[in-house]
Scaffold this active site. Structure first.
Site, PDB file in Angstrom:
ATOM      1  N   ASP A 225      15.312   0.193  10.367  1.00  0.00           N
ATOM      2  CA  ASP A 225      14.159  -0.848  11.293  1.00  0.00           C
ATOM      3  C   ASP A 225      14.038   0.490  12.785  1.00  0.00           C
ATOM      4  OD1 ASP A 225      13.246  -2.369  12.688  1.00  0.00           O
ATOM      5  OD2 ASP A 225      14.617  -3.437  13.267  1.00  0.00           O
TER       6      ASP A 225
ATOM      7  N   LEU B  48      -6.738 -13.902  -0.524  1.00  0.00           N
ATOM      8  CA  LEU B  48      -7.213 -14.097  -1.912  1.00  0.00           C
ATOM      9  C   LEU B  48      -6.765 -14.061  -3.555  1.00  0.00           C
ATOM     10  CD1 LEU B  48     -10.322 -16.066  -2.970  1.00  0.00           C
ATOM     11  CD2 LEU B  48     -10.887 -13.952  -2.796  1.00  0.00           C
TER      12      LEU B  48
ATOM     13  N   TYR C  69      -1.827  -9.832  15.620  1.00  0.00           N
ATOM     14  CA  TYR C  69      -1.734  -9.040  14.773  1.00  0.00           C
ATOM     15  C   TYR C  69      -3.679  -7.514  15.157  1.00  0.00           C
ATOM     16  CZ  TYR C  69      -2.886  -6.447  10.399  1.00  0.00           C
ATOM     17  OH  TYR C  69      -2.706  -5.527   9.221  1.00  0.00           O
TER      18      TYR C  69
ATOM     19  N   LYS D 173      -3.581  -3.913  15.943  1.00  0.00           N
ATOM     20  CA  LYS D 173      -4.262  -2.610  15.359  1.00  0.00           C
ATOM     21  C   LYS D 173      -5.037  -1.974  16.427  1.00  0.00           C
ATOM     22  CE  LYS D 173      -2.098  -2.835  11.528  1.00  0.00           C
ATOM     23  NZ  LYS D 173      -1.590  -1.789  10.973  1.00  0.00           N
TER      24      LYS D 173
ATOM     25  N   ILE E 256       0.983  -0.952   0.150  1.00  0.00           N
ATOM     26  CA  ILE E 256       0.282  -0.024   0.324  1.00  0.00           C
ATOM     27  C   ILE E 256       1.272   1.657   0.793  1.00  0.00           C
ATOM     28  CG2 ILE E 256      -1.889   0.986   0.817  1.00  0.00           C
ATOM     29  CD1 ILE E 256      -2.754  -1.310   2.541  1.00  0.00           C
TER      30      ILE E 256
ATOM     31  N   SER F 255      -7.362  -1.205  10.084  1.00  0.00           N
ATOM     32  CA  SER F 255      -7.623  -2.605   9.440  1.00  0.00           C
ATOM     33  C   SER F 255      -9.223  -2.770  10.166  1.00  0.00           C
ATOM     34  CB  SER F 255      -6.885  -3.404   9.403  1.00  0.00           C
ATOM     35  OG  SER F 255      -7.612  -4.599   9.569  1.00  0.00           O
TER      36      SER F 255
ATOM     37  N   PHE G 264     -10.336  -1.685   4.319  1.00  0.00           N
ATOM     38  CA  PHE G 264     -11.604  -3.696   4.143  1.00  0.00           C
ATOM     39  C   PHE G 264     -10.048  -4.222   3.607  1.00  0.00           C
ATOM     40  CE2 PHE G 264     -15.524  -3.137   6.277  1.00  0.00           C
ATOM     41  CZ  PHE G 264     -14.792  -1.876   7.044  1.00  0.00           C
TER      42      PHE G 264
ATOM     43  N   ARG H  48     -12.359 -21.967   6.282  1.00  0.00           N
ATOM     44  CA  ARG H  48     -10.813 -21.915   7.052  1.00  0.00           C
ATOM     45  C   ARG H  48     -11.057 -21.225   9.237  1.00  0.00           C
ATOM     46  NH1 ARG H  48      -7.139 -17.089   4.451  1.00  0.00           N
ATOM     47  NH2 ARG H  48      -8.661 -15.217   4.891  1.00  0.00           N
TER      48      ARG H  48
HETATM   49  P1  NAD Z   1       3.858  -4.172   2.640  1.00  0.00           P
HETATM   50  O1  NAD Z   1       4.263  -5.712   4.386  1.00  0.00           O
HETATM   51  O2  NAD Z   1       3.123  -5.074   2.184  1.00  0.00           O
HETATM   52  O3  NAD Z   1       4.011  -3.481   3.556  1.00  0.00           O
HETATM   53  C1  NAD Z   1       4.610  -3.060   5.484  1.00  0.00           C
HETATM   54  C2  NAD Z   1       6.348  -2.313   4.625  1.00  0.00           C
HETATM   55  O4  NAD Z   1       6.723  -1.948   5.600  1.00  0.00           O
HETATM   56  C3  NAD Z   1       7.077  -3.238   3.963  1.00  0.00           C
HETATM   57  O5  NAD Z   1       7.891  -3.070   3.354  1.00  0.00           O
HETATM   58  C4  NAD Z   1       8.017  -4.064   4.918  1.00  0.00           C
HETATM   59  O6  NAD Z   1       9.271  -4.226   4.756  1.00  0.00           O
HETATM   60  C5  NAD Z   1       7.997  -2.465   5.974  1.00  0.00           C
HETATM   61  N1  NAD Z   1       7.896  -2.340   7.775  1.00  0.00           N
HETATM   62  C6  NAD Z   1       7.816  -3.106   7.818  1.00  0.00           C
HETATM   63  N2  NAD Z   1       7.999  -3.428   9.716  1.00  0.00           N
HETATM   64  C7  NAD Z   1       9.084  -2.392   9.626  1.00  0.00           C
HETATM   65  C8  NAD Z   1       9.661  -1.602   9.970  1.00  0.00           C
HETATM   66  N3  NAD Z   1      10.489  -1.467  11.964  1.00  0.00           N
HETATM   67  N4  NAD Z   1      11.189  -0.156   9.801  1.00  0.00           N
HETATM   68  C9  NAD Z   1      10.587  -0.168   8.871  1.00  0.00           C
HETATM   69  N5  NAD Z   1      10.169  -1.146   7.751  1.00  0.00           N
HETATM   70  C10 NAD Z   1       9.540  -2.216   8.364  1.00  0.00           C
HETATM   71  O7  NAD Z   1       1.975  -4.273   3.946  1.00  0.00           O
HETATM   72  P2  NAD Z   1       0.689  -3.527   3.280  1.00  0.00           P
HETATM   73  O8  NAD Z   1      -0.222  -4.419   2.972  1.00  0.00           O
HETATM   74  O9  NAD Z   1       1.367  -2.331   2.416  1.00  0.00           O
HETATM   75  O10 NAD Z   1       0.051  -2.415   4.412  1.00  0.00           O
HETATM   76  C11 NAD Z   1       0.838  -1.835   5.210  1.00  0.00           C
HETATM   77  C12 NAD Z   1      -0.281  -1.508   6.593  1.00  0.00           C
HETATM   78  O11 NAD Z   1      -2.006  -1.040   6.462  1.00  0.00           O
HETATM   79  C13 NAD Z   1       0.281  -2.197   7.626  1.00  0.00           C
HETATM   80  O12 NAD Z   1       0.281  -1.632   8.553  1.00  0.00           O
HETATM   81  C14 NAD Z   1      -0.795  -3.215   7.657  1.00  0.00           C
HETATM   82  O13 NAD Z   1      -1.089  -3.952   8.931  1.00  0.00           O
HETATM   83  C15 NAD Z   1      -2.061  -2.600   7.009  1.00  0.00           C
HETATM   84  N6  NAD Z   1      -3.148  -3.114   7.063  1.00  0.00           N
HETATM   85  C16 NAD Z   1      -3.257  -3.930   5.746  1.00  0.00           C
HETATM   86  C17 NAD Z   1      -4.236  -4.846   5.183  1.00  0.00           C
HETATM   87  C18 NAD Z   1      -4.062  -5.874   3.684  1.00  0.00           C
HETATM   88  O14 NAD Z   1      -4.433  -6.725   3.986  1.00  0.00           O
HETATM   89  N7  NAD Z   1      -2.605  -5.161   3.474  1.00  0.00           N
HETATM   90  C19 NAD Z   1      -5.052  -4.440   5.193  1.00  0.00           C
HETATM   91  C20 NAD Z   1      -5.107  -3.609   6.684  1.00  0.00           C
HETATM   92  C21 NAD Z   1      -4.052  -3.407   6.843  1.00  0.00           C
HETATM   93  C1  WQD Z   2     -10.567 -13.300   1.974  1.00  0.00           C
HETATM   94  C2  WQD Z   2     -11.957 -13.669   1.684  1.00  0.00           C
HETATM   95  C3  WQD Z   2     -11.164 -16.143   2.271  1.00  0.00           C
HETATM   96  C4  WQD Z   2      -7.791 -17.628   0.236  1.00  0.00           C
HETATM   97  C5  WQD Z   2      -7.301 -10.689   5.962  1.00  0.00           C
HETATM   98  C6  WQD Z   2      -6.237 -10.058   7.671  1.00  0.00           C
HETATM   99  C7  WQD Z   2      -7.468  -8.419   7.644  1.00  0.00           C
HETATM  100  C8  WQD Z   2      -6.425  -7.539   6.731  1.00  0.00           C
HETATM  101  C9  WQD Z   2      -6.953  -8.110   5.294  1.00  0.00           C
HETATM  102  C10 WQD Z   2      -5.283  -6.731   7.473  1.00  0.00           C
HETATM  103  C11 WQD Z   2     -12.015 -14.854   2.766  1.00  0.00           C
HETATM  104  C12 WQD Z   2     -11.389 -16.825   0.782  1.00  0.00           C
HETATM  105  C13 WQD Z   2      -8.788 -16.582   0.243  1.00  0.00           C
HETATM  106  C14 WQD Z   2      -8.228 -18.382  -0.614  1.00  0.00           C
HETATM  107  C15 WQD Z   2     -10.089 -18.818   0.374  1.00  0.00           C
HETATM  108  N1  WQD Z   2      -5.364  -7.532   6.459  1.00  0.00           N
HETATM  109  N2  WQD Z   2     -10.444 -16.886   0.650  1.00  0.00           N
HETATM  110  N3  WQD Z   2      -9.526 -18.697  -1.172  1.00  0.00           N
HETATM  111  O1  WQD Z   2      -9.605 -12.822   5.722  1.00  0.00           O
HETATM  112  O2  WQD Z   2     -10.765 -10.822   5.126  1.00  0.00           O
HETATM  113  O3  WQD Z   2      -8.354 -10.675   5.684  1.00  0.00           O
HETATM  114  O4  WQD Z   2      -5.744  -9.210   5.133  1.00  0.00           O
HETATM  115  O5  WQD Z   2      -4.929  -6.260   8.396  1.00  0.00           O
HETATM  116  O6  WQD Z   2      -6.913  -8.081   8.782  1.00  0.00           O
HETATM  117  O7  WQD Z   2      -7.825 -10.983   8.196  1.00  0.00           O
HETATM  118  O8  WQD Z   2      -8.831 -11.306   3.956  1.00  0.00           O
HETATM  119  O9  WQD Z   2      -7.864 -12.455   1.575  1.00  0.00           O
HETATM  120  O10 WQD Z   2      -7.148 -13.262   3.409  1.00  0.00           O
HETATM  121  O11 WQD Z   2      -9.850 -13.238   2.273  1.00  0.00           O
HETATM  122  O12 WQD Z   2     -12.122 -18.839   0.148  1.00  0.00           O
HETATM  123  O13 WQD Z   2      -7.078 -18.948  -0.272  1.00  0.00           O
HETATM  124  O14 WQD Z   2     -11.202 -15.410   0.668  1.00  0.00           O
HETATM  125  O15 WQD Z   2     -11.844 -17.577   3.000  1.00  0.00           O
HETATM  126  O16 WQD Z   2     -13.713 -15.043   2.551  1.00  0.00           O
HETATM  127  P1  WQD Z   2      -9.572 -11.522   4.830  1.00  0.00           P
HETATM  128  P2  WQD Z   2      -8.365 -13.095   2.739  1.00  0.00           P
END
Ligand code: NAD
Ligand code: WQD
Length: 341
Positions: free
Chosen positions: A59, A201, A150, A154, A13, A125, A179, A296
């Site tokens: 870090d 997914l 995790y 948050k 992101i 999240s 989301f 799951r």
């Molecule tokens: P990502 O792992 O791709 O990005 C996180 C980045 O932070 C990585 O590049 C990693 O190398 C870096 N990082 C981690 N720990 C570090 C540290 N101690 N010092 C410096 N860099 C560090 O994850 P993302 O999907 O881009 O998610 C970004 C944020 O959004 C996270 O906080 C995650 O929890 C939150 N979030 C993600 C999702 C999702 O599904 N992707 C959903 C909700 C919230």
């Molecule tokens: C989506 C849907 C699975 C894989 C996670 C974290 C959540 C947030 C977003 C950070 C679900 C289904 C998945 C597969 C499947 N992250 N699925 N087969 O679980 O909604 O959320 O990422 O904050 O905290 O829990 O995302 O992409 O894992 O799953 O059927 O091989 O797809 O059951 O319904 P989820 P997901």
């Protein structure tokens, strides 16, 4: 030009947000320790924006490193704090790894900047809602007991942020509750880089379609939803990037006086796993191999966000739909197949 510190800015992101920051006239300063990213992403970002942004490899859980960073980069007006570990399953197996990184990094950033009038955006999240009682879920819905370490990071992080604001900090803070972020940049030069077998997914779908993985297992078709599979609010990562710009702009508005606030970032629509499978096939022309498997453990049945507050206050709404999410994710997967990282 406003200088914005983007922690985790080479991540999924973060990298897309860096592009949107530049599009909006901000000057990003990227910090990442490459624990879940690749240094090549910096070059990929440069190909999109036309120059290499400032990058510090460090870090953030190391307090001294953050103090040195703050000294080396004067004039920061905003921070977007993405850096964290995010794998739900791993956090259950290694809770201390998650508590250490996610809390220390956040606290070090807060310590370094709490005395300065800086605008901080925090990556939260929808996991904080668990299985909501009412859908779509609004920001004032109760936070449910965390389902994983995790998720707990948050929830507690949001409490820490509110406490810091209530203590009279000069910061302004917005938590953005994402989301399900999916998709990739239109250029197909950046996207998600899952390490190992994807747990999410959409990356599993694209890796399966390209032949890197076997067939997809749909986790359960006996939920209380129209087609029996789980439902989520999938949101395009480029829309998410734009929402971070909107959050900074809101806090920069003259007269803005909310110390701490939070917003849902979704489309407002629920889409089932089977609908995603179909949308992928339709928007890419690829056939997917899938089977129905057991549920799951830990999955919520259905969740999607009420985005009224984001539209009204943040002045932001998602523009891209599921087809754009699927086709961009697929274009990125195809790019990776010919340009491996
Ligand atoms: P990502 O792992 O791709 O990005 C996180 C980045 O932070 C990585 O590049 C990693 O190398 C870096 N990082 C981690 N720990 C570090 C540290 N101690 N010092 C410096 N860099 C560090 O994850 P993302 O999907 O881009 O998610 C970004 C944020 O959004 C996270 O906080 C995650 O929890 C939150 N979030 C993600 C999702 C999702 O599904 N992707 C959903 C909700 C919230
Ligand atoms: C989506 C849907 C699975 C894989 C996670 C974290 C959540 C947030 C977003 C950070 C679900 C289904 C998945 C597969 C499947 N992250 N699925 N087969 O679980 O909604 O959320 O990422 O904050 O905290 O829990 O995302 O992409 O894992 O799953 O059927 O091989 O797809 O059951 O319904 P989820 P997901």
């Amino acid at each position: 030009m406003s200088k914005i510190l983007v922690t985790g800015g080479l991540g999924y992101i973060g990298s897309h947000t860096v592009v949107e920051l530049v599009n909006a006239g901000y000057e990003p300063v990227i910090v990442d320790n490459l624990s879940n990213s690749n240094i090549k992403i910096l070059d990929q970002i440069a190909k999109i924006i036309g120059f290499k942004p400032v990058f510090h490899e460090l870090d953030l859980s190391d307090e001294k490193a953050v103090i040195s960073l703050a000294a080396a980069e004067p004039g920061i007006t905003g921070i977007i704090h993405f850096a964290a570990y995010k794998a739900v399953g791993e956090s259950v197996a290694m809770p201390l790894k998650y508590y250490q990184n996610n809390f220390y990094s956040l606290i070090n950033i807060l310590q370094a900047y709490t005395g300065q009038p800086v605008n901080l955006v925090f990556s939260s999240s929808c996991t904080v809602y668990g299985q909501p009682d009412i859908l779509p879920v609004t920001e004032d819905a109760p936070v449910k007991p965390a389902q994983s370490p995790y998720g707990n990071t948050k929830q507690v992080a949001e409490e820490i942020l509110e406490d810091v604001i209530n203590s009279g900090s000069k910061l302004r803070i917005i938590s953005l509750r994402y989301f399900n972020p999916v998709g990739a940049h239109d250029s197909a030069l950046i996207g998600e880089l899952p390490i190992g077998v994807p747990q999410n997914l959409v990356p599993f779908i694209t890796q399966s379609a390209i032949g890197k993985r076997g067939k997809i297992t749909v986790y359960g078709d006996d939920y209380n939803t129209p087609d029996g599979s789980c439902m989520r609010d999938y949101i395009h990562v480029v829309d998410l990037g734009k929402a971070h710009v909107a959050a900074l702009k809101l806090m920069e508005t003259e007269g803005y006086d909310k110390g701490y606030d939070m917003f849902n970032l979704g489309t407002g629509n629920g889409t089932s796993v089977l609908q995603i499978v179909k949308a992928f096939e339709q928007s890419t022309g690829e056939k997917l191999n899938f089977e129905i498997g057991p549920r799951r453990p830990g999955d919520v049945e259905k969740v999607w966000g009420d985005v009224t507050k984001s539209k009204k206050v943040l002045n932001w709404q998602a523009e891209l739909g599921v087809d754009a999410m699927m086709s961009s994710a697929w274009n990125w997967e195809k790019y990776l197949a010919t340009n491996p990282f």
